[in-house]
Design a protein around this motif. Structure first.
Motif: not given
Length: 301
Positions: A128-140, A256-262, A283-287
């Motif tokens: 899911d895109v939320k693995s790397l990005w912010k913004g996948e929000n459900r808000v009250s 940035e330096d993090d990436n994911g492939i599925s 593949d994470f740069d700092t994790a």
């Protein structure tokens, strides 16, 4: 005895209401997979309930050409222990719809989250895109205005109330063009903006089209941590191709330096049922890097 009486009464009322009214429906999705995960400390198996859900939604005709609409939806975790809290609120709202558009109040996905349309081919999974990005929000505490379609364009404006004295309100906006299902138009495109939503400003550009049977999608995102000022940019490319009863798909995401492939495939067993399998690697740069593989079954009702 008292509990059984209450259940019997509820079932009687539900059956009576169903016989008298046709303006609502119960719906849902069960999605469960067996998954092998490796998050840096060794591989382990687990059973995942991938945003399985149940809900009720409906509409009711009113005077002045207005329609009342509502939805109550919950996520159900089929892999959780029986005595644990395995229900989680999803989109739950009430609203009015007319020639002016639609106004909703309650709990809802943000305009920026919805702007992705169907581009995320691994939504609700590890990829899911939320693995790397912010913004996948459900808000009250949110009120949303959705415009009617004007020459194929739709506008969404969302106000998220502060809910406490020292907090800031937030906003989410989007302009979209075309059909996200790519059934009524050959293109879908959207641009969206979050302002202070869960501590982040974000801008997202999304586009998807069909070409020679392929569904091609792309997204660009820029996000900023409001408190620290830290900014990050990213992009995503996705592809899906139907082949008889099978849909092949792949997705690559960067921040940035993090990436994911599925990569994965869905096999259609019936109109509302599919068997699927996928593999995701990050593949994470700092994790710690991580890898996942899963096979599962989904049924919609």
């Amino acid at each position: 005895m008292f509990a059984r009486t209450l259940v019997a009464m509820a079932l009687t009322v539900a059956a009576t209401s169903a016989a008298e009214a046709k303006d609502w429906e119960i719906y849902g999705k069960i999605n469960v997979s067996a998954q092998q995960s490796d998050e840096g400390e060794g591989s382990f198996g687990e059973l995942k309930s991938n945003a399985s859900r149940i809900g009720v939604k409906g509409d009711y005709a009113l005077e002045h050409d207005l329609t009342l609409i509502y939805q109550l939806e919950w996520e159900v975790d089929l892999s959780d222990e029986a005595n644990e809290k395995n229900l989680k609120s999803r989109n739950q709202f009430i609203g009015l719809k007319g020639d002016f558009g639609t106004v909703l109040a309650g709990r809802h996905d943000t305009a920026l989250k919805l702007a992705q349309g169907k581009i995320d081919q691994f939504n609700d999974y590890e990829g899911d895109v939320k693995s790397l990005w912010k913004g996948e929000n459900r808000v009250s505490d949110t009120v949303i205005y959705q415009s009617p379609s004007i020459l194929g364009f739709k506008f969404t404006a969302q106000q998220i109330m502060a809910d406490e004295p020292d907090a800031d309100s937030a906003q989410s906006y989007a302009i979209g063009y075309g059909d996200e299902e790519l059934k009524e138009s050959a293109w879908y495109a959207a641009v969206a903006l979050d302002n202070r939503v869960n501590g982040y400003d974000a801008t997202r550009l999304a586009v998807q089209t069909k070409l020679a049977g392929f569904k091609l999608g792309a997204m660009l995102q820029q996000q900023k941590n409001v408190a620290t000022g830290d900014e990050k940019d990213g992009y995503l490319a996705s592809l899906a191709y139907p082949l008889n009863n099978v849909e092949l798909k792949t997705q690559y995401q960067v921040q940035e330096d993090d990436n994911g492939i599925s990569v994965g495939a869905d096999y259609k067993l019936g109109k509302n049922t599919k068997l699927y399998g996928w593999y995701s690697s990050f593949d994470f740069d700092t994790a710690t890097d991580s890898n996942y593989v899963a096979i599962g079954l989904e049924h919609k009702f």
